[in-house]
Motif scaffolding. Sequence first.
Motif, PDB file in Angstrom:
ATOM      1  N   ALA A  38      -5.818  34.763  47.651  1.00 13.07           N
ATOM      2  CA  ALA A  38      -6.378  35.333  47.963  1.00 13.07           C
ATOM      3  C   ALA A  38      -7.889  34.876  48.722  1.00 13.07           C
ATOM      4  O   ALA A  38      -8.424  34.679  49.704  1.00 13.07           O
ATOM      5  CB  ALA A  38      -7.012  35.133  46.157  1.00 13.07           C
ATOM      6  N   GLN A  39      -7.444  33.037  48.826  1.00 16.39           N
ATOM      7  CA  GLN A  39      -8.711  32.499  49.311  1.00 16.39           C
ATOM      8  C   GLN A  39      -7.887  32.428  51.236  1.00 16.39           C
ATOM      9  O   GLN A  39      -8.567  31.528  51.660  1.00 16.39           O
ATOM     10  CB  GLN A  39      -8.909  31.098  48.973  1.00 16.39           C
ATOM     11  N   VAL A  40      -6.999  32.035  51.377  1.00 12.72           N
ATOM     12  CA  VAL A  40      -6.581  31.862  52.753  1.00 12.72           C
ATOM     13  C   VAL A  40      -6.378  33.505  53.022  1.00 12.72           C
ATOM     14  O   VAL A  40      -6.981  33.378  54.369  1.00 12.72           O
ATOM     15  CB  VAL A  40      -4.852  31.840  52.583  1.00 12.72           C
ATOM     16  N   ALA A  41      -6.409  34.561  52.796  1.00 15.98           N
ATOM     17  CA  ALA A  41      -7.013  35.601  52.983  1.00 15.98           C
ATOM     18  C   ALA A  41      -8.175  35.610  53.640  1.00 15.98           C
ATOM     19  O   ALA A  41      -8.853  35.952  54.396  1.00 15.98           O
ATOM     20  CB  ALA A  41      -6.394  37.274  52.105  1.00 15.98           C
ATOM     21  N   LYS A  42      -9.483  35.168  52.670  1.00 15.15           N
ATOM     22  CA  LYS A  42     -11.035  35.016  53.105  1.00 15.15           C
ATOM     23  C   LYS A  42     -10.877  34.598  54.240  1.00 15.15           C
ATOM     24  O   LYS A  42     -11.904  34.778  54.754  1.00 15.15           O
ATOM     25  CB  LYS A  42     -11.217  34.953  51.598  1.00 15.15           C
TER      26      LYS A  42
END
Length: 218
Positions: A38-42
Amino acid sequence: MPPKKRERAPKPLPASPMNWRPRRADELIGQAGRVAQAQVAKARRLASDPSATMKLLLYGPPGVGKTSVVELVALELTGSGLAIEDYNGREVTVDVVRQWMAQLPYGSLFAPWSVKIVNELDRCSREAQDLLLTYLDRMPPGRAFLGTSNLQLDLLTERFQTRFQAIKLLPPTTEELCEFLMQRWPVPRTPASQIAVGSGGCVRAALADLESYLDQQP
């Protein structure tokens, strides 16, 4: 003469457990893997936003993947390890934060984004945390501050906590850890399960125990 048989290249050996590092978010285990994705996508979205900043704090018990997550996020933002600065909380004194504030007008020479990672952020003194409030509030676009803490957030000042998106990472389940070990190293289910149970959910401890197990095999 009969044609020579081509020799097959030897199958590469898996990395030593203690030297293993995740290179992608989906290589992490349990909740750490889900948070990383999720945070890498963000970070991928923010990397092309010239007006964005990122302030992330991961907290939870040791060895569950907090540092691995923030390192993957930092690399996604910058594309270059040269634009990432890494610190331990004990190094972050009032004088260090003052130096950071003096450097705020200047970005990285190596990437549009520059990132500071501070592990064990709870080890910063209260005075350093107070000054970091100002630093975080003045961060210009294209900057990220990524922190980790092994302890509960109540050891960080309440005002300091509010500057971050704070996410608690929990240990992987015994079954998740067992499957993770078996997928990457030549270890049967029974010892993998025993290692997973004995680690108490600490991936770092499980990797150390697996290294000892593999060293004992003929």
